[in-house]
Design a protein around this motif. Structure first.
Motif, PDB file in Angstrom:
ATOM      1  N   ALA A  89       0.775  -1.170  -0.017  1.00  0.00           N
ATOM      2  CA  ALA A  89      -0.086  -0.051  -0.009  1.00  0.00           C
ATOM      3  C   ALA A  89       0.852   1.204  -0.048  1.00  0.00           C
ATOM      4  CB  ALA A  89      -0.975   0.083   1.458  1.00  0.00           C
ATOM      5  N   PHE A  90       1.877   1.371   0.879  1.00  0.00           N
ATOM      6  CA  PHE A  90       2.899   2.434   0.664  1.00  0.00           C
ATOM      7  C   PHE A  90       3.478   2.587  -0.583  1.00  0.00           C
ATOM      8  CE2 PHE A  90       7.164   4.451   1.558  1.00  0.00           C
ATOM      9  CZ  PHE A  90       6.716   5.522   2.090  1.00  0.00           C
ATOM     10  N   LYS A  91       3.843   1.711  -1.263  1.00  0.00           N
ATOM     11  CA  LYS A  91       4.506   1.582  -2.666  1.00  0.00           C
ATOM     12  C   LYS A  91       3.532   1.985  -3.510  1.00  0.00           C
ATOM     13  CE  LYS A  91       8.831   0.350  -1.875  1.00  0.00           C
ATOM     14  NZ  LYS A  91       9.908   1.294  -2.358  1.00  0.00           N
ATOM     15  N   PHE A  92       2.300   1.629  -3.736  1.00  0.00           N
ATOM     16  CA  PHE A  92       1.294   2.030  -4.348  1.00  0.00           C
ATOM     17  C   PHE A  92       0.922   3.618  -4.209  1.00  0.00           C
ATOM     18  CE2 PHE A  92      -3.103   2.684  -5.501  1.00  0.00           C
ATOM     19  CZ  PHE A  92      -3.219   2.293  -6.960  1.00  0.00           C
ATOM     20  N   TYR A  93       0.911   3.926  -3.104  1.00  0.00           N
ATOM     21  CA  TYR A  93       0.634   5.338  -2.627  1.00  0.00           C
ATOM     22  C   TYR A  93       1.896   6.446  -3.213  1.00  0.00           C
ATOM     23  CZ  TYR A  93       0.585   9.542  -0.114  1.00  0.00           C
ATOM     24  OH  TYR A  93       0.486  11.132   0.171  1.00  0.00           O
ATOM     25  N   GLN A  94       3.161   5.761  -3.070  1.00  0.00           N
ATOM     26  CA  GLN A  94       4.302   6.551  -3.740  1.00  0.00           C
ATOM     27  C   GLN A  94       4.292   6.576  -5.231  1.00  0.00           C
ATOM     28  OE1 GLN A  94       7.578   4.309  -2.080  1.00  0.00           O
ATOM     29  NE2 GLN A  94       8.174   5.933  -0.735  1.00  0.00           N
ATOM     30  N   ILE A  95       3.664   5.479  -5.838  1.00  0.00           N
ATOM     31  CA  ILE A  95       3.680   5.392  -7.483  1.00  0.00           C
ATOM     32  C   ILE A  95       2.688   6.559  -7.903  1.00  0.00           C
ATOM     33  CG2 ILE A  95       2.830   4.179  -9.320  1.00  0.00           C
ATOM     34  CD1 ILE A  95       4.360   1.730  -8.060  1.00  0.00           C
ATOM     35  N   ARG A  96       1.467   6.308  -7.216  1.00  0.00           N
ATOM     36  CA  ARG A  96       0.307   7.474  -7.563  1.00  0.00           C
ATOM     37  C   ARG A  96       0.764   8.634  -7.289  1.00  0.00           C
ATOM     38  NH1 ARG A  96      -4.830   5.456  -8.271  1.00  0.00           N
ATOM     39  NH2 ARG A  96      -5.095   7.452  -9.044  1.00  0.00           N
ATOM     40  N   GLN A  97       1.668   9.085  -6.199  1.00  0.00           N
ATOM     41  CA  GLN A  97       2.107  10.219  -5.900  1.00  0.00           C
ATOM     42  C   GLN A  97       3.081  10.870  -7.222  1.00  0.00           C
ATOM     43  OE1 GLN A  97      -0.177  11.713  -3.668  1.00  0.00           O
ATOM     44  NE2 GLN A  97       1.618  12.887  -2.983  1.00  0.00           N
ATOM     45  N   ALA A  98       4.018   9.909  -7.642  1.00  0.00           N
ATOM     46  CA  ALA A  98       4.922  10.213  -8.620  1.00  0.00           C
ATOM     47  C   ALA A  98       4.054  10.684  -9.788  1.00  0.00           C
ATOM     48  CB  ALA A  98       5.647   9.021  -8.801  1.00  0.00           C
ATOM     49  N   GLU A  99       2.915   9.883 -10.127  1.00  0.00           N
ATOM     50  CA  GLU A  99       2.283   9.897 -11.392  1.00  0.00           C
ATOM     51  C   GLU A  99       1.608  11.080 -11.501  1.00  0.00           C
ATOM     52  OE1 GLU A  99      -0.206   6.674 -11.803  1.00  0.00           O
ATOM     53  OE2 GLU A  99       1.261   5.252 -12.730  1.00  0.00           O
ATOM     54  N   SER A 100       1.211  11.569 -10.164  1.00  0.00           N
ATOM     55  CA  SER A 100       0.485  13.117 -10.258  1.00  0.00           C
ATOM     56  C   SER A 100       1.366  14.040 -10.557  1.00  0.00           C
ATOM     57  CB  SER A 100      -0.542  13.156  -8.898  1.00  0.00           C
ATOM     58  OG  SER A 100       0.652  13.104  -7.739  1.00  0.00           O
ATOM     59  N   LEU A 101       2.567  13.896 -10.133  1.00  0.00           N
ATOM     60  CA  LEU A 101       3.801  14.990 -10.681  1.00  0.00           C
ATOM     61  C   LEU A 101       4.165  15.209 -12.193  1.00  0.00           C
ATOM     62  CD1 LEU A 101       5.782  14.598  -7.294  1.00  0.00           C
ATOM     63  CD2 LEU A 101       4.073  16.213  -7.535  1.00  0.00           C
ATOM     64  N   ILE A 102       3.934  14.105 -12.595  1.00  0.00           N
ATOM     65  CA  ILE A 102       4.406  14.051 -14.019  1.00  0.00           C
ATOM     66  C   ILE A 102       3.261  14.712 -14.937  1.00  0.00           C
ATOM     67  CG2 ILE A 102       4.906  12.664 -16.161  1.00  0.00           C
ATOM     68  CD1 ILE A 102       5.635  10.282 -14.265  1.00  0.00           C
ATOM     69  N   GLN A 103       3.684  15.765 -15.884  1.00  0.00           N
ATOM     70  CA  GLN A 103       2.915  16.386 -16.820  1.00  0.00           C
ATOM     71  C   GLN A 103       2.435  15.507 -17.952  1.00  0.00           C
ATOM     72  OE1 GLN A 103       1.502  19.338 -15.986  1.00  0.00           O
ATOM     73  NE2 GLN A 103       2.505  19.452 -13.724  1.00  0.00           N
ATOM     74  N   PRO A 104       1.270  15.585 -18.403  1.00  0.00           N
ATOM     75  CA  PRO A 104       1.152  15.038 -19.460  1.00  0.00           C
ATOM     76  C   PRO A 104       1.710  15.652 -20.731  1.00  0.00           C
ATOM     77  CG  PRO A 104      -0.758  16.493 -18.787  1.00  0.00           C
ATOM     78  CD  PRO A 104       0.121  16.373 -17.720  1.00  0.00           C
ATOM     79  N   PRO A 105       2.132  14.892 -21.912  1.00  0.00           N
ATOM     80  CA  PRO A 105       2.969  15.694 -22.968  1.00  0.00           C
ATOM     81  C   PRO A 105       1.832  16.476 -23.501  1.00  0.00           C
ATOM     82  CG  PRO A 105       2.060  13.242 -23.564  1.00  0.00           C
ATOM     83  CD  PRO A 105       1.842  13.519 -22.054  1.00  0.00           C
ATOM     84  N   PRO A 106       2.527  17.652 -24.080  1.00  0.00           N
ATOM     85  CA  PRO A 106       1.887  18.661 -24.862  1.00  0.00           C
ATOM     86  C   PRO A 106       0.933  18.028 -26.076  1.00  0.00           C
ATOM     87  CG  PRO A 106       4.115  19.123 -25.187  1.00  0.00           C
ATOM     88  CD  PRO A 106       4.102  18.054 -24.218  1.00  0.00           C
ATOM     89  N   PRO A 107       0.030  18.837 -26.490  1.00  0.00           N
ATOM     90  CA  PRO A 107      -0.696  18.273 -27.832  1.00  0.00           C
ATOM     91  C   PRO A 107       0.662  18.583 -28.875  1.00  0.00           C
ATOM     92  CG  PRO A 107      -1.964  19.758 -26.731  1.00  0.00           C
ATOM     93  CD  PRO A 107      -0.728  19.938 -25.949  1.00  0.00           C
ATOM     94  N   ALA A 108       0.387  17.813 -30.026  1.00  0.00           N
ATOM     95  CA  ALA A 108       1.268  17.592 -31.116  1.00  0.00           C
ATOM     96  C   ALA A 108       0.936  18.928 -32.090  1.00  0.00           C
ATOM     97  CB  ALA A 108       1.247  16.502 -31.985  1.00  0.00           C
ATOM     98  N   VAL A 109       2.046  19.634 -32.097  1.00  0.00           N
ATOM     99  CA  VAL A 109       2.057  20.947 -32.987  1.00  0.00           C
ATOM    100  C   VAL A 109       1.835  20.586 -34.792  1.00  0.00           C
ATOM    101  CG1 VAL A 109       2.696  23.328 -33.586  1.00  0.00           C
ATOM    102  CG2 VAL A 109       2.869  22.231 -31.276  1.00  0.00           C
ATOM    103  N   VAL A 110       0.792  21.044 -35.305  1.00  0.00           N
ATOM    104  CA  VAL A 110       0.783  20.539 -36.613  1.00  0.00           C
ATOM    105  C   VAL A 110       0.078  21.735 -37.339  1.00  0.00           C
ATOM    106  CG1 VAL A 110      -0.017  18.360 -36.185  1.00  0.00           C
ATOM    107  CG2 VAL A 110      -1.587  20.144 -36.556  1.00  0.00           C
ATOM    108  N   ALA A 111       0.595  21.916 -38.603  1.00  0.00           N
ATOM    109  CA  ALA A 111       0.179  22.843 -39.737  1.00  0.00           C
ATOM    110  C   ALA A 111      -1.328  22.504 -40.164  1.00  0.00           C
ATOM    111  CB  ALA A 111       1.010  23.280 -40.537  1.00  0.00           C
ATOM    112  N   ALA A 112      -2.127  23.570 -40.386  1.00  0.00           N
ATOM    113  CA  ALA A 112      -3.544  23.261 -40.932  1.00  0.00           C
ATOM    114  C   ALA A 112      -4.053  23.968 -42.204  1.00  0.00           C
ATOM    115  CB  ALA A 112      -4.449  23.629 -39.691  1.00  0.00           C
ATOM    116  N   ALA A 113      -4.770  23.310 -42.734  1.00  0.00           N
ATOM    117  CA  ALA A 113      -5.398  23.747 -43.980  1.00  0.00           C
ATOM    118  C   ALA A 113      -6.877  23.685 -44.206  1.00  0.00           C
ATOM    119  CB  ALA A 113      -4.719  23.262 -45.274  1.00  0.00           C
ATOM    120  N   THR A 114      -7.473  24.582 -44.697  1.00  0.00           N
ATOM    121  CA  THR A 114      -8.835  24.743 -44.733  1.00  0.00           C
ATOM    122  C   THR A 114      -9.145  24.140 -46.122  1.00  0.00           C
ATOM    123  OG1 THR A 114      -8.838  26.251 -43.206  1.00  0.00           O
ATOM    124  CG2 THR A 114     -10.859  25.737 -44.242  1.00  0.00           C
ATOM    125  N   VAL A 115     -10.184  23.400 -46.066  1.00  0.00           N
ATOM    126  CA  VAL A 115     -11.097  22.982 -47.407  1.00  0.00           C
ATOM    127  C   VAL A 115     -11.632  24.232 -48.055  1.00  0.00           C
ATOM    128  CG1 VAL A 115     -12.414  21.432 -48.782  1.00  0.00           C
ATOM    129  CG2 VAL A 115     -11.552  20.717 -46.855  1.00  0.00           C
TER     130      VAL A 115
END
Length: 364
Positions: free
Chosen positions: A21-47
């Motif tokens: 339970a302690f290790k699981f708590y540590q893992i969850r705490q570490a995951e909460s500190l990790i920032q999700p990757p930013p969205p991919a930057v793409v160029a857009a064109a309109t039909v």
């Protein structure tokens, strides 16, 4: 004893459960500190909707109206050359002579025999009237005269065949023979091509047959002269469709007075076939071409922001970097025009503020 063992096992499980339970708590705490990757930057064109002139496009290559490798019909040694590589020649112009001294000497002998046959026949005619010679002898003298005349003509023809002449007016290529060289029958001497006018051969799918006709105007562009357009007319349509490709072969004729267009050159062909028509277009960089069909990544707005979905599309003609969209999209739809390799369905994206790569050059 059994009770003691049970207590030990219970304590062991409790200790291990606490550690887990302690290790699981540590893992969850570490995951909460990790920032999700930013969205991919793409160029857009309109039909967007455009008005394209009704025209057919194809690729073709130029071919001469007439082109041959000049060769000799009889064998012999070259005694004289009368042309230079790359020279312009007229029809019938003498290009090369083969040694014909022996033939000319034999011709003199044959002419002497012809003269003797004529004298014999004249004598026979006078004597036949007086019945001094038979009709059979007279007929034999007539045949001898005809044989002698044919022999003289055959020798003259052979001598003339040793004078190699241009079969038509045109441009000579690189000389492939030298003075004094012995040529066997059919040896290649030099290429001759008529460049004015010039033919342009190309193929179109069978579905376009109804839009083609003789004397229809066409235009062509070549890489050698960027930005320059050459005009011509359709001269001939193949009567049948190629079974392997289901395409129709077309031949156009173009004026080539300056002789800048050369046989074998690659050309982009455009055939005007009617008034303008509305089309939906995208930059060609937005299309992913695959064996199983063409596709784009459609940009959608959701509750969590922008994401992409792969969408199959049917494409049409390609003009100046833009592709016609026949089906699969609507006017105003936004699609990814650069950065498709890193995308997958449902992936969040952010749009680059710069224009799409296919539209930057045009300033749109």
């Amino acid at each position: 004893m059994i009770k003691r063992i049970f207590i030990v096992l219970l304590l062991t499980v409790a200790v291990l459960g606490g550690i887990f339970a302690f290790k699981f708590y540590q893992i969850r705490q570490a995951e909460s500190l990790i920032q999700p990757p930013p969205p991919a930057v793409v160029a857009a064109a309109t039909v967007r909707s455009e008005q394209w002139p009704s025209a057919l496009t194809a690729v073709g290559s130029f071919s001469p109206v007439a082109g041959v490798n000049v060769s000799n019909e009889v064998a012999g040694k070259i005694s004289a050359l009368h042309f230079q590589s790359g020279q312009s020649v007229a029809a019938g112009q003498l290009l090369l002579e083969l040694d014909a001294d022996t033939d000319r000497a034999e011709l003199e002998g044959l002419r002497a025999e012809l003269q003797l046959a004529k004298v014999r026949l004249q004598r026979s005619e006078k004597m036949l009237d007086k019945k001094y010679v038979s009709q059979a002898d007279y007929d034999q003298h007539v045949a001898q005269l005809q044989q002698a005349s044919a022999a003289v003509q055959a020798k003259i023809t052979r001598i003339d065949k040793k004078m190699i002449r241009a079969p038509f007016a045109g441009e000579l290529g690189i000389r492939q023979v030298n003075l004094g060289q012995y040529l066997g029958e059919g040896a290649a001497i030099v290429s001759l091509q008529q460049l004015e006018p010039i033919h342009l051969d190309f193929s179109l799918p069978e579905r376009h047959i109804s839009q083609l006709a003789r004397n229809q105007s066409i235009s062509a562009t070549v890489q050698a002269y960027p930005g320059e357009v050459f005009s011509g007319k359709i001269a001939a349509l193949n009567p049948g469709v190629e079974q392997d490709t289901r395409s129709l072969k077309v031949r156009a004729k173009l004026d080539n007075k300056d002789k800048r267009l050369r046989p074998g050159m690659f050309a982009q062909v455009r055939i005007e076939s009617g008034g303008p028509r509305p089309v939906l277009t995208l930059p060609d960089t937005a299309i992913s071409y695959n064996p199983y069909g063409n596709s784009v990544f459609l940009i959608e707005q959701g509750s969590q922001g922008l994401s992409v979905q792969n969408r199959q599309v049917t494409t049409g003609q390609n003009r100046e970097g833009r592709v016609e969209i026949v089906s699969g999209l609507q006017e105003g739809d936004r699609v990814v025009s650069a950065g498709q390799v890193k995308l997958r369905n449902g992936m969040p994206v952010s749009i680059d503020a710069r224009p799409a790569p296919g539209e930057r050059e045009s300033g749109q």
